[in-house]
Write a protein that holds these residues in place. Sequence first.
Motif, short mmCIF file in Angstrom:
data_model
loop_
_atom_site.label_atom_id
_atom_site.label_comp_id
_atom_site.label_asym_id
_atom_site.label_seq_id
_atom_site.Cartn_x
_atom_site.Cartn_y
_atom_site.Cartn_z
N ASP A 1 -10.81 -18.30 2.37
CA ASP A 1 -11.11 -17.17 2.19
C ASP A 1 -12.38 -17.18 1.15
OD1 ASP A 1 -11.59 -14.43 1.39
OD2 ASP A 1 -9.25 -13.91 1.52
N GLY B 1 -16.95 -14.86 4.42
CA GLY B 1 -15.86 -14.22 5.18
C GLY B 1 -14.57 -15.39 4.99
N VAL C 1 -12.35 -8.55 8.54
CA VAL C 1 -13.33 -9.05 7.32
C VAL C 1 -14.63 -9.73 7.83
CG1 VAL C 1 -13.38 -10.83 5.47
CG2 VAL C 1 -11.34 -9.27 5.82
N GLU D 1 -6.59 -9.30 9.90
CA GLU D 1 -7.09 -9.23 8.52
C GLU D 1 -8.55 -10.09 8.89
OE1 GLU D 1 -7.09 -10.02 4.13
OE2 GLU D 1 -5.87 -11.09 5.37
N ARG E 1 -14.49 -14.67 0.46
CA ARG E 1 -15.14 -13.32 -0.11
C ARG E 1 -15.32 -13.27 -1.44
NH1 ARG E 1 -10.48 -9.45 2.29
NH2 ARG E 1 -9.18 -11.68 2.14
#
Length: 259
Positions: free
Chosen positions: A189, A199, A10, A6, A191
């Motif tokens: 994380d 990222g 990403v 993942e 995001r």
Amino acid sequence: MGELPEHVAVNREYWDGMAHEWVEAGERSWNQTEPTWGSWGIPEGELHLLPDDMSGLRAIELGCGTGYVSAWMARRGAQVTGIDNSAEQLRTAERLAQQHGVALELIHGNAEAVPKPDESFDFAISEYGAAIWADPYRWIPEAHRLLRPGGTLVFLGNHHLVGVCSPVDGSFPITRGFQRPYFGDHRFDWRDAADDPGGIEFSLTYSAWIRLFRTTGFEVVDLAEIQAPADATGVRSGIEADWARDFPSEHVWTVRKIG
């Protein structure tokens, strides 16, 4: 090739989408005659990340971006491979290598799984790149596999205090107080960050780094904690110069493969 982890998927999408923002910085760095490092541009003469003479050495940059560190090594005589997760970043690297007449082998791929045989390199380096965007429990063993016995790994990335002092909502600037546990998750994380969504990054405590090096088969040669220069001003990636003079915002590990 299989499905990407993942964080790799990403970060690939993130960097492909913002690669255009790093073209000018890459061009400036390619034009430098002497390397400078990290957010605060610390001169190579102070940090000594590269051997003065790399003639005959096989070197790899793990997360090469626009390829300027690879170019610095090639100009010192090394045979250089650069690998990066972003095809868009590599397009800039390829263009600049051709423009400057520097021979580089550039690979689009994940630094946690490099398509090269065991013991292919004498020297490995990451300035940010894999140093923060790859999972250390995957990329450190991979760097060990790639290096010959006695080979050196150097990497520069965010100091663990940066993550610990960063507001949980991802807002800027970072604070002078702890915002999350020192012994928390090693995965950050960003995001949904309030400022400059990003990222997925990684950071370890220093005891965890040392334990990882030991269990992987590296010995520690040196550790530098970077302080912003006295004349530095402004904000870099949400870190104010005054903060980075009082606390280390970046670190450099130098480790050697035992054997």
